[in-house]
Design a protein around this motif. Sequence first.
Motif, mmCIF file in Angstrom:
data_model
loop_
_atom_site.group_PDB
_atom_site.id
_atom_site.type_symbol
_atom_site.label_atom_id
_atom_site.label_comp_id
_atom_site.label_asym_id
_atom_site.label_seq_id
_atom_site.Cartn_x
_atom_site.Cartn_y
_atom_site.Cartn_z
ATOM 1 N N GLU A 273 0.811 -1.224 0.000
ATOM 2 C CA GLU A 273 0.000 0.000 0.000
ATOM 3 C C GLU A 273 0.842 1.269 0.000
ATOM 4 O O GLU A 273 0.282 2.365 -0.086
ATOM 5 N N GLU A 274 2.144 1.146 0.122
ATOM 6 C CA GLU A 274 2.983 2.327 0.015
ATOM 7 C C GLU A 274 3.101 2.799 -1.434
ATOM 8 O O GLU A 274 3.507 3.924 -1.676
ATOM 9 N N SER A 279 -2.424 1.744 -3.446
ATOM 10 C CA SER A 279 -3.296 2.355 -2.434
ATOM 11 C C SER A 279 -4.597 2.846 -3.042
ATOM 12 O O SER A 279 -5.674 2.696 -2.451
ATOM 13 N N VAL A 282 -6.835 -0.132 -3.652
ATOM 14 C CA VAL A 282 -7.414 -0.626 -2.404
ATOM 15 C C VAL A 282 -8.616 0.228 -1.994
ATOM 16 O O VAL A 282 -9.671 -0.298 -1.590
ATOM 17 N N ALA A 315 -4.153 -4.381 -8.041
ATOM 18 C CA ALA A 315 -3.210 -4.017 -6.975
ATOM 19 C C ALA A 315 -2.138 -5.088 -6.806
ATOM 20 O O ALA A 315 -0.947 -4.782 -6.618
ATOM 21 N N THR A 319 1.974 -4.709 -7.540
ATOM 22 C CA THR A 319 2.931 -5.008 -6.471
ATOM 23 C C THR A 319 3.947 -6.058 -6.904
ATOM 24 O O THR A 319 5.155 -5.908 -6.669
ATOM 25 N N ASN A 425 0.228 3.631 5.270
ATOM 26 C CA ASN A 425 -0.554 3.829 4.061
ATOM 27 C C ASN A 425 -0.351 5.262 3.562
ATOM 28 O O ASN A 425 -0.551 6.218 4.304
#
Length: 510
Positions: A273-274, A279, A282, A315, A319, A425
């Motif tokens: 989520e960084e 993010s 999400v 997402a 990643t 986050n």
Amino acid sequence: MSQRTERRGGIHVDQSDLLCKKGCGYYGNAGWLGLCSKCWREEYQRVRQKQIQDDWALAEKLQREEEAAYASSHGAQTQSQSTAPQPHPGHASLGPFSKFEEKKTNEKTRKVTTVKKFFSPSSRTAPKKETPEGKTPSPSVSRRASFDTDQVTKDFADFLKSLQKPGREIQKQCRAFIVNMSGKKDLGADELSECVQDFYQNLADRLMGHFKGSSESVEQVMDQVEKYIMTRLYKSVFCPETTDDEKKDLATQNRIRALHWVTIEMLCVSMDEEIPEVSENVVKAITDVIEMDSKRVPRDKLGCITRCSKQIFSAIRITKNEPASADDFLPALIYIVLKANPPRLQSNILYITRFCNPSRLMTGEDGYYFTNLCCAAAFIEKLDAQSLNLSPEEFERYMSGQASPRCNSSEGDWTRAEPPPAPVNPVLAQLNHNLEVLSGLSSRQDTLMEAAQSLQADLLSWPGSVQREVDDVLAKYPLEVLSRTVSAIDDNDVDNDNLPPPLTPQVFAG
């Protein structure tokens, strides 16, 4: 085996577990005991037919026993009458027999009533829940629902115009079905679902013959029929009073609130989520799964689940820099559900299970994503220490709030942290930064207001101070005005003789 692999084993679900237990190849559903809609209906009909046969067998057995008892009693009474003196005809002899006939009639009536109850829909319905006061929807909500119903009715009529004669027949059947369903408010949820599914099946069979096997055309019509019917019946079939769906919703919400401490690392979710894009995905996934409750049509609710799932896959792909797998999807979906805590989750799942077009739940991406959501909800209900690779003591401390988990990046284990770590986050970090800026602006505004009030007070007092200073100067140095005589320029003045030649006045004789 690494610790990450061990933790993943606690929530891993084989893809074969998502399929129907009968081995038909379609997706199963926890609400149907792991069966697909087709196998569930067949099993339901088989069990129901067996129950009917057992009920008839019991009724026949009771009737035979009653006839045998009647015959035995009648034979004994005939024998006693043959040995006893003959009574007066029409009076005493009718007493015991008439009482026996009345008893037999009442007994048969009771048994017939019992048999009828076996086949009566009301016997399978649960008692209605007490309707709490104040549960009536607000006028704005009612107006909105009425507007949606009118709009759907108009769109459905416009769609059927393109079908011409079959369209008129479909509209006639749909209206008759809605009127018929409006008189079955006392039916249980399973009976209501059976009525709707039977209507879907019969109408789809007739459309298949009309369109000569064009499944795409039939599916398009059935989508519009489902939208029209379920929009009209939504109030009476969503979370009906004869079920405990509302209690299940409250239990699920309380369960998710109690699991607020579960982190993304505990579930081994492959999302970072960084990363701003992750993010954002999400947040969109959480929004989509929450939005599901605002929809009225099962297909629209499924659409929210599908959009949420696609955001999760996106997402994970960002990643990992590679396509996401099914093993990565389910833990991520569980994490999204825990963060979102969707309203009336169980009611929405049951509503889709009962009244959605069965073909959509059996195959396709909608059916796959919905089956995974059911698995996620079931996993959350049964989540324990072993699922998260925690000791029972740690799990109980986290559930009771006595401790808060923190991931030690160097050792990879979970320890107690006081206070909880700051959120990583980016969205939350930006939110905290904005709050700090607003706090600084508030203090600066307070300082500015104090300075403005001070300036206002100075401006109000300045005229008085200036007036006092002027008065003090005038009192110290009073102004004296001397009188002065003005003479003509050609007057005889002795002082004129002292002027230089150019300025010496000259006298002319006239």
